[in-house]
Structure formats: structure tokens, C-alpha cells
Scaffold this motif. Structure first.
Motif, PDB file in Angstrom:
ATOM      1  N   ARG A 103      -8.347   2.123   6.057  1.00 42.73           N
ATOM      2  CA  ARG A 103      -7.615   1.940   7.309  1.00 42.73           C
ATOM      3  C   ARG A 103      -6.216   1.364   7.048  1.00 42.73           C
ATOM      4  N   GLU A 104      -6.091   0.603   5.951  1.00 50.44           N
ATOM      5  CA  GLU A 104      -4.793  -0.004   5.628  1.00 50.44           C
ATOM      6  C   GLU A 104      -3.722   1.060   5.356  1.00 50.44           C
ATOM      7  N   TYR A 105      -4.162   2.292   5.078  1.00 50.63           N
ATOM      8  CA  TYR A 105      -3.217   3.368   4.785  1.00 50.63           C
ATOM      9  C   TYR A 105      -2.854   4.178   6.035  1.00 50.63           C
ATOM     10  N   HIS A 106      -3.378   3.755   7.172  1.00 47.68           N
ATOM     11  CA  HIS A 106      -3.043   4.345   8.476  1.00 47.68           C
ATOM     12  C   HIS A 106      -3.176   5.865   8.513  1.00 47.68           C
ATOM     13  N   TYR A 136       0.857  -1.179   0.000  1.00 47.30           N
ATOM     14  CA  TYR A 136       0.000   0.000   0.000  1.00 47.30           C
ATOM     15  C   TYR A 136       0.897   1.235   0.000  1.00 47.30           C
ATOM     16  N   SER A 177     -12.575  -0.174   5.729  1.00 45.49           N
ATOM     17  CA  SER A 177     -11.514  -1.087   6.165  1.00 45.49           C
ATOM     18  C   SER A 177     -10.316  -0.992   5.237  1.00 45.49           C
ATOM     19  N   THR A 178     -10.568  -0.777   3.945  1.00 44.80           N
ATOM     20  CA  THR A 178      -9.481  -0.599   2.981  1.00 44.80           C
ATOM     21  C   THR A 178      -8.687   0.660   3.286  1.00 44.80           C
ATOM     22  N   ARG A 180      -7.165  -3.568  -1.424  1.00 43.27           N
ATOM     23  CA  ARG A 180      -6.782  -4.910  -1.850  1.00 43.27           C
ATOM     24  C   ARG A 180      -7.689  -5.428  -2.952  1.00 43.27           C
TER      25      ARG A 180
END
Length: 505
Positions: free
Chosen positions: A374-377, A268, A371-372, A308
Motif C-alpha cells: 500500500r505504501e507504493y500507492h 519508496y 500494508s507494505t 520497510r
């Protein structure tokens, strides 16, 4: 002449002559005129056989029917098994079979059709092939764009669009193919050089759609009957059912399971001028050589949309385009510079914050999106959303609950309120967020809400404006007013201090 239009049709001539001169195909009795062929279809609500007297009075001399009818002897009557299938085949003939002049790529599946189709088009265009697209976002080719009601339009409109694409110099057409289109014969007679099956999950099951998941899957799989070659997601939980008894050659793509085209080394990426993905496509060559490392071709790609699931979409698009002979260079360039209206669309990014517009308008898609992201913080995940009026209240409750649990801050606002009061819709959402303890404010005017989110953005924020995506209107009390989330973002950003100026995508 009529007999020329009947070449691919199975029919019985009940009376009259196939030597009639004809110039148009119609299924709407209001368009009846001399020279038209009227196709009758018995639907669940309307049986167009009932309109035969009106079309004859308007000068129609050729009828295509599903059952014998009593009409004057000078009227040509042709009986077919399925009126909708006949409409598709006659429409193709009326426009001189334009789809046969295009490389046709059909994309079906429960999720990902729109994004994958736009990726395919971008890759083909980057390779120098002018390409038309048909799907949820409408019909586009060159500078032309036409809105559509259905993901896959009625067959007559399809062939009319194909003809316009050919006239505009298109060499390819990529289209979303819905299960309803396959069930209702909208794509009857079409040959897809390549088809893509993205995935399948229970959906579109109910009145006027599909009776069961089994029926839904059956009609999805009908695309293989009309395909020269298929690409299939090997990660799907129903892959064994999807691939069982496929009548055309096929290959797979996947992330977790072994496939001809596989995604590896997924990362990511969040940079001031790029938010998206990096991964490697491993093309294993012939299936029988899949275990020999020296036959692998590895293609590093960057995709400028997050998530993803967009690895899977990009992999699907890459697989079909590589199969069609597109160069790796064109593939990589297109994926890195994608512009997808309202589908995880990054409309603004800077060192301060990022703004994404997405069509997510139900609980499942909202949860997947958040949720996707969130993967990028992000320092804060801010969600701007509302819910449509005159729709199930369960959607409001579930979306409110998800926002409360997954977003750091929510701004509740209007969507398409239709005939409900915005305040009532927001009240339903509010109740669900309050139960979670999530932070939120309410701003009824959507333009004001979007502007507020941007003018109050904090360093490190990721702002998701969801629910409308590509839609360019707001529907209020039966009237559609011009409104595009992306344009409102750009207006709001223009008022920021210079230090926050970033990149408009």
C-alpha cells in the motif's frame, strides 16, 4: 582412527578401545555397516538405544551412548552427556572440520532470516567471495541446490554440505540458525565468525518446540556463545533482553534507535524498471565517537525489493558485510540487483502493472505484505491466494478477512490442498471475505487464477501472488506436482499484447 574423531568430545570410555578404525558416523540404524560409529539418542518419540542389537548384527563395533548398555566385550562403548552434541562433533571430525575452512555467518531471529541471509550471500558474491547458503530455501552453492526439510539441517548433513562447499571453492557460508537447531545441538561445535540477530517475537511455542517465550529467547541467544562478533537489531522491542550478558563483542543496526549502522532518508521507489527502496546507511565509526559528525560514513543504497521491513533486512546484511570488510561498491551493486526467490520477489514490472510473488502464508505475514505494498500507492492492489489443506481453519478465516479489508480485489484459488477438497478450503475463505464486503472471484485452478490476474490487469495494478513463494510444487492428495508461481507468471505475461511487454526480473 576413532581417537582422532574424539578430540573435541567429552566422553567416558566404558569398554573397548579408541584405537578402532572407523570411516563413518550414523544415527539411523538402517545405515549400519562395518566401520561405522553409531550414535544413540533418546528422543521424545524414538530412543535409538533400542536399535543397538540391529546395528551390531550389521557389523558396527563402536557405540556412542547416553547411558550404559549391555553389549559383548569386543564392542567399544563411549558414553556422552548428549548424543546430539556428540553427533555434531563427530560429524565435524568425520568430514575433517570443513566449517573451519569457511568464513561462517549465522543469522537468527523470528522474522527476516531468509531474506537477510540471501542478501548477505549476494553481497559477498558481488565482492568476489564464492559463498554457500543454508536455510529455509534449501542449500545452494555454485550451481548446486539441495532441498531441505528443516531451516537448519541435522548436524551430519550440515558438515557434509560444508565439505561440499569447500570442495566447490567456497570461501564463506551464510546460514539461517533456528532456535530448534540451537536447542537440538545441530550447530554444536560450530564457530560463527559473525552472527546476526534480526528480531524476536513470540513464535514456535508449543508441543515439540519451546515451552515459553523465555525458553525461545534463551536458545536464540545461544548463538552468541558460538560467535566471534554479533550484529543486533536495536529497534527490536526486546533489545535489552537480547543484549543482556552477551559473551561476545557486538554492535547494533537500526532505523528508529541510535545504532552503529543506521538507516536514514528512506524512500519508496516505484518506476517501470525498478520497484523497491532507497536509503542511506550511516556508519558512525567507533561507538565512543558516535556523536562526532566527521566520523560518519554515509552510503546511499537502492534495494530492489519493497517494504520497510526490508530496510531492516538490508541494513542487517550491510552491517555484517561491512564488518567483514566488503567494499561499499560491492554492497551497493548487490542490493540494487537482488534476486530473492519467493520473498517479495518482483517477477514482472512494466509501465502497466507489477507482479510480486511472496511466501506470506498466514495472517501476520499477509497483513504485513499488503500494508507494505500500500505504501507504493497502486491504483489497485490485487491479491491471488489460497490456504493449505489439513491445517487450522483459523488461518483461512483470518487471511480471508485481511484480503477483504486490505486488497482492492482478491482471487481465491488453490494452495497445497493436501487431502482436502479445494472447494471446501475456498468456501472457508469466501465466508470471511464476504463479511468484509471486499471484492473477489474464485478460480480453483492456481495456474488459471494467476493467468487471469495478469490478463485482466489494469494500468497501475500491483498484483501479489502469495502463499507459496519459492515452493516449486503443489501438494494434492499426497502427491507433489511441479508448480512454481514465478514460472506461471512468465508464461502468462508472454501472452500479453506487445504494448504491455515489460521487464522480467
Amino acid at each position: 582412527m576413532l581417537k582422532d574423531w574424539l578430540r573435541e568430545l567429552r566422553y567416558t570410555l566404558l569398554q573397548g578401545s579408541v584405537e578402532e578404525e572407523v570411516n563413518e558416523v550414523i544415527y539411523d540404524s538402517r545405515k549400519a555397516a562395518p566401520g561405522a560409529v553409531f550414535v544413540c539418542m533418546a528422543g521424545t518419540r524414538v530412543d535409538s538405544h533400542d536399535f543397538i542389537p540391529q546395528v551390531l548384527a550389521a557389523g558396527v563395533r563402536v557405540l556412542v551412548v547416553e547411558r550404559p548398555v549391555a553389549v559383548p566385550e569386543n564392542i567399544t562403548v563411549i558414553q556422552v552427556g548428549q548424543g546430539r552434541e556428540a553427533l555434531a562433533l563427530l560429524s565435524a571430525a568425520r568430514f575433517e572440520y570443513p566449517a573451519k575452512k569457511l568464513m561462517m555467518i549465522g543469522i537468527t531471529g523470528t522474522k527476516g532470516k531468509t531474506t537477510t541471509a540471501h542478501m548477505v550471500r549476494a553481497i559477498l558474491e558481488a565482492s568476489g567471495k564464492r559463498t554457500g547458503i543454508i536455510g529455509t530455501n534449501g542449500v545452494s552453492f555454485g550451481e548446486e541446490h539441495y532441498p531441505t526439510v528443516n531451516t537448519t539441517p541435522e548436524s551430519y548433513s550440515l558438515h557434509q554440505y560444508f565439505a561440499r562447499m569447500v570442495e566447490a571453492g567456497c570461501k564463506c557460508c551464510v546460514m539461517e540458525v533456528s532456535s530448534q537447531a540451537l536447542k537440538m545441538y545441530r550447530v554444536a561445535g560450530l564457530h560463527f565468525d559473525y552472527s546476526v540477530f534480526t528480531n524476536i517475537s513470540p513464535d514456535h511455542i508449543g508441543p515439540d518446540e519451546h515451552a515459553s517465550f523465555e525458553e525461545y529467547l534463551y536458545y536464540k541467544k545461544q548463538i552468541f556463545v558460538q560467535s566471534g562478533f554479533a550484529l543486533i537489531d536495536m529497534d527490536d522491542g526486546h533489545v535489552e533482553e537480547i543484549t543482556r550478558d552477551i559473551p561476545c563483542p557486538w554492535e547494533g543496526f537500526g532505523i528508529d534507535n541510535i545504532a552503529q549502522y543506521q538507516a536514514e532518508n528512506i524512500h519508496y521507489v516505484s518506476e517501470p524498471d525498478f520497484v523497491g527502496l532507497e536509503f542511506t546507511i550511516k556508519d558512525s565509526g567507533a561507538k565512543q565517537a558516535a556523536s562526532a559528525n566527521d566520523v560518519y560514513s554515509r552510503i546511499p543504497v537502492r534495494v530492489n525489493i519493497p517494504g520497510r521491513f526490508n530496510v531492516s533486512n538490508a541494513l542487517a546484511a550491510s552491517a555484517v558485510c561491512l564488518k567483514a570488510g566488503v567494499s561499499q561498491a560491492a554492497l551497493c551493486h548487490a542490493l540494487e540487483h537482488l534476486c530473492l526467490d519467493g520473498r517479495m520477489e518482483i517477477v514482472y514490472t512494466s509501465e502497466e502493472f507489477c507482479v510480486i510473488v511472496d511466501y506470506a502464508h498466514n495472517a501476520v505475514s499477509m497483513e504485513s505484505l499488503l500494508s507494505t505494498l500500500r505504501e507504493y500507492h497502486p491504483k489497485r492492489l490485487v491479491c491471488v491466494f489460497g490456504c493449505g489443506g489439513n491445517r487450522s481453519k483459523d488461518r483461512r478465516y483470518s487471511m480471508g478477512e485481511i484480503a477483504g479489508k486490505m486488497a482492492d480485489f482478491s482471487i481465491i484459488t488453490a494452495d497445497n490442498s493436501r487431502y482436502e477438497k479445494v472447494e471446501d478450503i475456498m468456501g472457508d475463505i469466501r465466508g470471511s471475505i464476504e463479511k468484509t464486503g471486499g471484492k473477489f472471484i474464485e478460480i480453483p485452478d492456481r495456474r488459471d487464477a494467476i493467468t487471469y490476474s495478469i490478463h485482466h490487469a489494469q494500468t497501475g495494478d500491483m498484483i501479489a501472488i502469495i502463499g507459496k513463494g519459492h515452493e516449486d510444487y503443489q501438494e494434492i492428495q499426497g502427491v507433489r506436482y511441479p508448480f512454481l508461481d514465478r514460472a506461471v507468471v512468465q508464461e502468462a505475461v508472454s501472452g500479453l499484447p506487445k504494448k504491455e511487454a515489460g521487464k522480467h526480473i
